[in-house]
Design an enzyme around this catalytic site. Structure first.
Site, PDB file in Angstrom:
ATOM      1  N   LYS A 205      41.682  33.247  35.004  1.00  0.00           N
ATOM      2  CA  LYS A 205      41.614  33.585  36.434  1.00  0.00           C
ATOM      3  C   LYS A 205      40.263  33.152  37.008  1.00  0.00           C
ATOM      4  CE  LYS A 205      44.987  37.248  36.061  1.00  0.00           C
ATOM      5  NZ  LYS A 205      45.311  38.653  35.825  1.00  0.00           N
TER       6      LYS A 205
ATOM      7  N   GLN B 119      42.509  44.217  35.397  1.00  0.00           N
ATOM      8  CA  GLN B 119      43.387  43.637  34.373  1.00  0.00           C
ATOM      9  C   GLN B 119      44.021  44.749  33.546  1.00  0.00           C
ATOM     10  OE1 GLN B 119      43.897  40.188  34.005  1.00  0.00           O
ATOM     11  NE2 GLN B 119      45.525  40.834  32.608  1.00  0.00           N
TER      12      GLN B 119
ATOM     13  N   ASP C  38      47.245  41.828  43.663  1.00  0.00           N
ATOM     14  CA  ASP C  38      48.337  41.880  42.686  1.00  0.00           C
ATOM     15  C   ASP C  38      49.604  42.458  43.333  1.00  0.00           C
ATOM     16  OD1 ASP C  38      47.926  40.765  40.234  1.00  0.00           O
ATOM     17  OD2 ASP C  38      47.010  42.539  39.325  1.00  0.00           O
TER      18      ASP C  38
END
Ligand code: NAP
Length: 319
Positions: free
Chosen positions: A74, A118, A141
């Protein structure tokens, strides 16, 4: 799940036997590179026209090796498209209070337009509470209850990255999807439910199947668009597939590589070779849906940045 087997018509049987039909393979890697290129163009314009650099903050708790690989990927892609990348690594025993204090700080930071934590996080931390702490306008997200609610009610929010990526692939492949029968296998909050909402918004007739669905093969066989997101290697068989259907394989199962000792191999939910003789179009695993997820994370960050600054949203990068 009840097991059943949809039967072949004689034409389908011939197609399978004679190896006549071969589906077009969707190159998700190439498509994701195209999306990242579009994101990079928007970033360049935001910098040049408004002096704004979109920023993505990633929080990693602990030292899970798989998570470290994802976070590194990422970071690399964020920097490559010209955005600012802010990495925050916290020890595995960090308290919820300290993690929330960091999230509060990122929520207030004007240089940060997207925040993600994460997952998985260590057991003493509650993932839902972590997501809920993130400002929904920065929840790139798309996992918060607020963003799920906005999607379900047809309002503007941030959409979970993998379903958004699948939608982009489907729109590119099929154009207008009005009236198509779409079957999604899997009803998770992360994927199946938002995917269902997105296809409904694009005027598909949507069925979301799951482990209790009766006669799953027959349900799948109705689908013009079949999206599999289960995590059971090669469960979708060729006789579950409507001839000419578009198959999107989201599932990922890692198995020991049969030919390379010590190495692993990824399998999707779809029995690829036989299904690709029946389907019209199919995504491979790896190289299909997978690369779209980070590309859509970057797309969501640009979208969030534009919204935060009252600027027009980038076209083609949102649902
Ligand atoms: P999940 O939360 O475990 O959900 C799996 C779903 O599959 C559940 O709804 C479950 O039904 C259903 N299911 C399980 N066994 C079934 C069966 N035998 N028949 C029909 N349905 C069955 O998983 P997820 O987070 O949605 O992820 C699904 C897969 O996609 C995983 O392999 C994951 O690694 C992959 N994935 C990939 C990406 C990517 O490419 N970047 C992103 C996200 C997910 P119940 O609800 O009834 O239990």
């Amino acid at each position: 799940m009840e097991t059943g087997t949809a039967s072949y018509t004689s034409d389908e049987d011939r197609l399978l036997r004679d190896d006549v039909m071969s589906a077009q393979i969707i190159d998700g890697k190439a498509f994701a590179a195209k999306v990242r290129g579009q994101v990079a163009e928007h970033v360049t314009a935001l910098k040049a026209d408004h002096g704004i650099t979109p920023g993505l903050a990633v929080v990693l708790v602990g030292e899970d090796p798989a998570s470290e690989v994802y976070v590194a990927a990422k970071h690399k892609q964020t920097v490559e498209v010209g955005m600012a990348s802010f990495e925050h690594k916290l020890p595995a025993d960090v308290s919820a209070a300290d993690l929330f204090a960091l999230i509060d700080q990122l929520n207030a930071d004007k240089n940060v337009h997207g925040i993600l934590c994460q997952f998985p996080v260590p057991d003493h931390l509650n993932e839902r509470a972590v997501v809920a702490r993130i400002d929904p306008a920065k929840d790139v997200d798309g996992l918060s209850v607020v963003n799920a609610g906005l999607l379900a009610s047809g309002e503007t929010g941030l959409v979970s990255c993998t379903p958004l990526g699948c939608l982009m692939l489907l729109r590119d492949q099929l154009g207008d999807m009005t009236g198509k029968e779409a079957v999604i296998i899997g009803r998770s909050n992360l994927f199946g439910k938002p995917m269902g909402q997105l296809l409904l918004q694009d005027n598909c007739t949507v069925t979301i199947a799951h482990s209790r669905t009766a006669d799953l093969p027959a349900v799948c066989k109705r689908a013009d668009i079949l999206v599999a997101a289960v995590g059971r290697a090669e469960m979708v068989k060729a006789d579950w597939v409507k001839p000419g259907a578009t198959i999107i394989d989201v599932g990922i199962t890692r198995i020991p590589h049969p030919d390379k000792p010590g190495k692993s191999k990824l399998l999707g939910d779809v029995d690829f070779a036989p299904c690709s003789k029946v389907a019209g179009t199919i995504t491979p695993v790896p190289g299909g849906v997978g690369p779209m997820t980070i590309a859509c994370l970057l797309a969501n960050t640009v979208t969030a940045c534009c919204r935060a600054n009252g600027l027009a949203e980038p076209e083609g990068l949102t649902a």
